[in-house]
Write a protein that holds these residues in place. Structure first.
Motif, mmCIF file in Angstrom:
data_model
loop_
_atom_site.group_PDB
_atom_site.id
_atom_site.type_symbol
_atom_site.label_atom_id
_atom_site.label_comp_id
_atom_site.label_asym_id
_atom_site.label_seq_id
_atom_site.Cartn_x
_atom_site.Cartn_y
_atom_site.Cartn_z
ATOM 1 N N VAL A 23 0.825 -1.215 0.000
ATOM 2 C CA VAL A 23 0.000 0.000 0.000
ATOM 3 C C VAL A 23 0.859 1.266 0.000
ATOM 4 N N TRP A 24 0.525 2.199 -0.902
ATOM 5 C CA TRP A 24 1.163 3.531 -0.938
ATOM 6 C C TRP A 24 0.726 4.309 0.308
ATOM 7 N N ASP A 25 1.639 5.142 0.834
ATOM 8 C CA ASP A 25 1.361 5.798 2.120
ATOM 9 C C ASP A 25 0.717 7.179 1.937
ATOM 10 N N GLY A 26 -0.474 7.228 1.347
ATOM 11 C CA GLY A 26 -1.157 8.514 1.168
ATOM 12 C C GLY A 26 -2.446 8.551 1.984
ATOM 13 N N ALA A 27 -3.010 9.755 2.099
ATOM 14 C CA ALA A 27 -4.256 9.886 2.864
ATOM 15 C C ALA A 27 -4.978 11.175 2.488
ATOM 16 N N CYS A 28 -6.241 11.218 2.832
ATOM 17 C CA CYS A 28 -7.076 12.413 2.645
ATOM 18 C C CYS A 28 -7.104 13.191 3.949
ATOM 19 N N HIS A 29 -6.825 14.490 3.870
ATOM 20 C CA HIS A 29 -6.738 15.292 5.098
ATOM 21 C C HIS A 29 -8.081 15.394 5.823
ATOM 22 N N VAL A 30 -9.181 15.255 5.106
ATOM 23 C CA VAL A 30 -10.504 15.364 5.730
ATOM 24 C C VAL A 30 -10.805 14.096 6.543
ATOM 25 N N HIS A 31 -10.653 12.951 5.910
ATOM 26 C CA HIS A 31 -11.022 11.696 6.583
ATOM 27 C C HIS A 31 -10.010 11.302 7.658
ATOM 28 N N GLU A 32 -8.743 11.717 7.493
ATOM 29 C CA GLU A 32 -7.723 11.424 8.512
ATOM 30 C C GLU A 32 -8.055 12.103 9.841
ATOM 31 N N ARG A 33 -8.823 13.198 9.774
ATOM 32 C CA ARG A 33 -9.007 14.030 10.970
ATOM 33 C C ARG A 33 -10.163 13.601 11.865
ATOM 34 N N PHE A 34 -10.925 12.590 11.472
ATOM 35 C CA PHE A 34 -12.030 12.227 12.362
ATOM 36 C C PHE A 34 -11.489 11.716 13.691
ATOM 37 N N SER A 35 -12.154 12.148 14.749
ATOM 38 C CA SER A 35 -11.676 11.828 16.083
ATOM 39 C C SER A 35 -12.423 10.616 16.642
ATOM 40 N N LEU A 36 -11.670 9.545 16.931
ATOM 41 C CA LEU A 36 -12.297 8.353 17.526
ATOM 42 C C LEU A 36 -12.915 8.722 18.870
ATOM 43 N N GLU A 37 -12.172 9.537 19.639
ATOM 44 C CA GLU A 37 -12.665 9.935 20.956
ATOM 45 C C GLU A 37 -13.991 10.705 20.817
ATOM 46 N N GLY A 38 -14.013 11.643 19.853
ATOM 47 C CA GLY A 38 -15.226 12.434 19.642
ATOM 48 C C GLY A 38 -16.385 11.561 19.200
ATOM 49 N N ILE A 39 -16.098 10.586 18.357
ATOM 50 C CA ILE A 39 -17.161 9.696 17.868
ATOM 51 C C ILE A 39 -17.689 8.840 19.025
ATOM 52 N N LEU A 40 -16.784 8.321 19.867
ATOM 53 C CA LEU A 40 -17.234 7.478 20.988
ATOM 54 C C LEU A 40 -18.049 8.312 21.989
ATOM 55 N N ASN A 41 -17.667 9.583 22.165
ATOM 56 C CA ASN A 41 -18.452 10.460 23.045
ATOM 57 C C ASN A 41 -19.844 10.678 22.465
ATOM 58 N N LEU A 42 -19.906 10.905 21.148
ATOM 59 C CA LEU A 42 -21.219 11.090 20.496
ATOM 60 C C LEU A 42 -22.071 9.839 20.631
ATOM 61 N N LYS A 43 -21.415 8.671 20.516
ATOM 62 C CA LYS A 43 -22.139 7.400 20.644
ATOM 63 C C LYS A 43 -22.766 7.278 22.041
ATOM 64 N N LYS A 44 -22.058 7.815 23.057
ATOM 65 C CA LYS A 44 -22.618 7.770 24.425
ATOM 66 C C LYS A 44 -23.868 8.637 24.502
ATOM 67 N N GLU A 45 -23.813 9.802 23.821
ATOM 68 C CA GLU A 45 -24.977 10.711 23.837
ATOM 69 C C GLU A 45 -26.127 10.158 23.009
ATOM 70 N N HIS A 46 -25.791 9.386 21.966
ATOM 71 C CA HIS A 46 -26.813 8.855 21.042
ATOM 72 C C HIS A 46 -26.624 7.344 20.919
ATOM 73 N N PRO A 47 -26.941 6.599 21.978
ATOM 74 C CA PRO A 47 -26.610 5.161 21.972
ATOM 75 C C PRO A 47 -27.312 4.367 20.873
ATOM 76 N N GLN A 48 -28.449 4.868 20.374
ATOM 77 C CA GLN A 48 -29.168 4.128 19.328
ATOM 78 C C GLN A 48 -28.630 4.427 17.923
ATOM 79 N N ALA A 49 -27.795 5.458 17.820
ATOM 80 C CA ALA A 49 -27.366 5.898 16.481
ATOM 81 C C ALA A 49 -26.433 4.878 15.833
ATOM 82 N N LYS A 50 -26.601 4.684 14.542
ATOM 83 C CA LYS A 50 -25.691 3.825 13.768
ATOM 84 C C LYS A 50 -24.546 4.699 13.259
#
Ligand code: 13P
Ligand code: SF4
Length: 317
Positions: A170-197
């Motif tokens: 695999v070539w070592d490239g990435a998209c600056h937009v998708h690289e920036r999503f925060s796992l911590e932020g997503i897990l926090n949102l999941k706590k606030e919205h436990p039913q959300a997919k």
């Protein structure tokens, strides 16, 4: 921009479109008001497929540069316009053709599978292209022991390697937009919205992909959201997609996943692709009026790039 200004610009765009025999195509990430005036909206695979079928002599591609180039390579006799030539792609830029050529030469005996988010020159060095819609299917169409170079997105590459059980180079490239999503932020949102997919584009880093309920291209995530019994979704891709999600599923709730701020904290709730957002109504109007900027591709490069693009389209049927 006021609603009135938008309305008169839209009227002008529709008038010019008719006058110039043009068709307007837009990616899901461009601003909502531009999607509203488009004849066709889609993911990068759909836009390539539609470009091949449209009858109008002029295509205005509201997206980013590589999408305009793909349309031009597929339709050399048509005029392909883009509202802003500065609309590039950080992922395509992470794979300069000269360096990619060297990488390919250093690894003889490999089949070169490249993501469509590449320059025409990189496409010309490839055996087959893929988009996030068809990458799994196309990689899996090769014998299990095929040696494969996969470029340029390391995150899509690691997702495809994991899903197919293949050992991809695999070539070592990435998209600056998708690289920036925060796992911590997503897990926090999941706590606030436990039913959300959780819907995740495969350009996101592996830890985010691993907690997803659905991983797919923009079109696949859209289909999942529309068909799902769930009523709430956290969306980890460029938030332009929310326009079509809300339009197609107005009773459902779509929450954009948060990016990290530069300080490393969970920041604002938006993660725009600045390139896609260069597509404004005003620039679209100006581009239709002037018949410029026009996309051009060097004929030798186009002649070499058409084969892997067409091979992808044939394998996607
Ligand atoms: P899609 O192939 O899902 O449209 O994605 C294109 C893109 O640029 C993703 O960042
Ligand atoms: Fe390129 Fe990323 Fe923007 Fe998609 S979101 S066009 S991959 S920079």
């Amino acid at each position: 921009m006021t609603v009135d200004n938008n309305a008169s610009l839209k009227e002008e765009i529709l008038r010019l479109k008719k006058e110039k025999h043009a068709v307007i195509m837009a990616h899901y990430y461009v601003p909502a008001e531009v999607q509203e005036v488009a004849d066709h909206i889609g993911d990068s695979l759909a836009l390539a497929q539609i470009a091949q079928k449209v009858e109008e002599p002029v295509i205005v591609l509201c997206g980013v540069g590589f999408m305009g180039e793909t349309a031009k390579i597929l339709c050399p006799d048509k005029t392909v316009l883009i509202p802003d030539p500065q609309a590039g792609c950080s992922l395509a830029d992470s794979c300069p053709a000269g360096e990619f050529r060297k990488f390919v030469e250093e690894h003889p005996g490999h089949t070169v599978v490249s993501y469509v988010n590449t320059s025409a020159e990189v496409k010309a060095l490839s055996d087959v292209l893929v988009t996030s819609s068809n990458a799994l299917k196309i990689v899996d169409s090769f014998p299990a022991d095929e040696k494969i170079i996969f470029g340029p997105d390391r995150n899509l590459g690691s997702y495809i390697a994991a899903e197919t059980g293949r050992d991809l180079l695999v070539w070592d490239g990435a998209c600056h937009v998708h690289e920036r999503f925060s796992l911590e932020g997503i897990l926090n949102l999941k706590k606030e919205h436990p039913q959300a997919k959780l819907l995740v584009h495969p350009e996101c880093p592996r830890p985010v992909v691993l907690v997803a309920d659905s991983v797919g291209s923009t079109a696949a995530l859209l289909e999942f959201a529309v068909k799902s019994d769930a009523s709430e979704f956290i969306v980890a891709t460029e938030p332009g997609i929310l326009y079509e999600m809300r339009r197609r599923a107005p009773d459902k709730t779509f929450i954009p996943a948060p990016p990290e701020t530069s300080e490393g904290n969970v920041g604002c709730s938006c993660n725009d692709c600045s390139f896609m957002k260069l597509n404004t109504l005003r620039k679209l109007r100006d581009c239709l009026a002037a018949g410029a900027p026009e996309v051009t591709v060097d004929p030798d490069t186009a002649a070499a790039a058409i084969r892997p693009i067409q091979r992808m389209l044939d394998l996607s049927k």
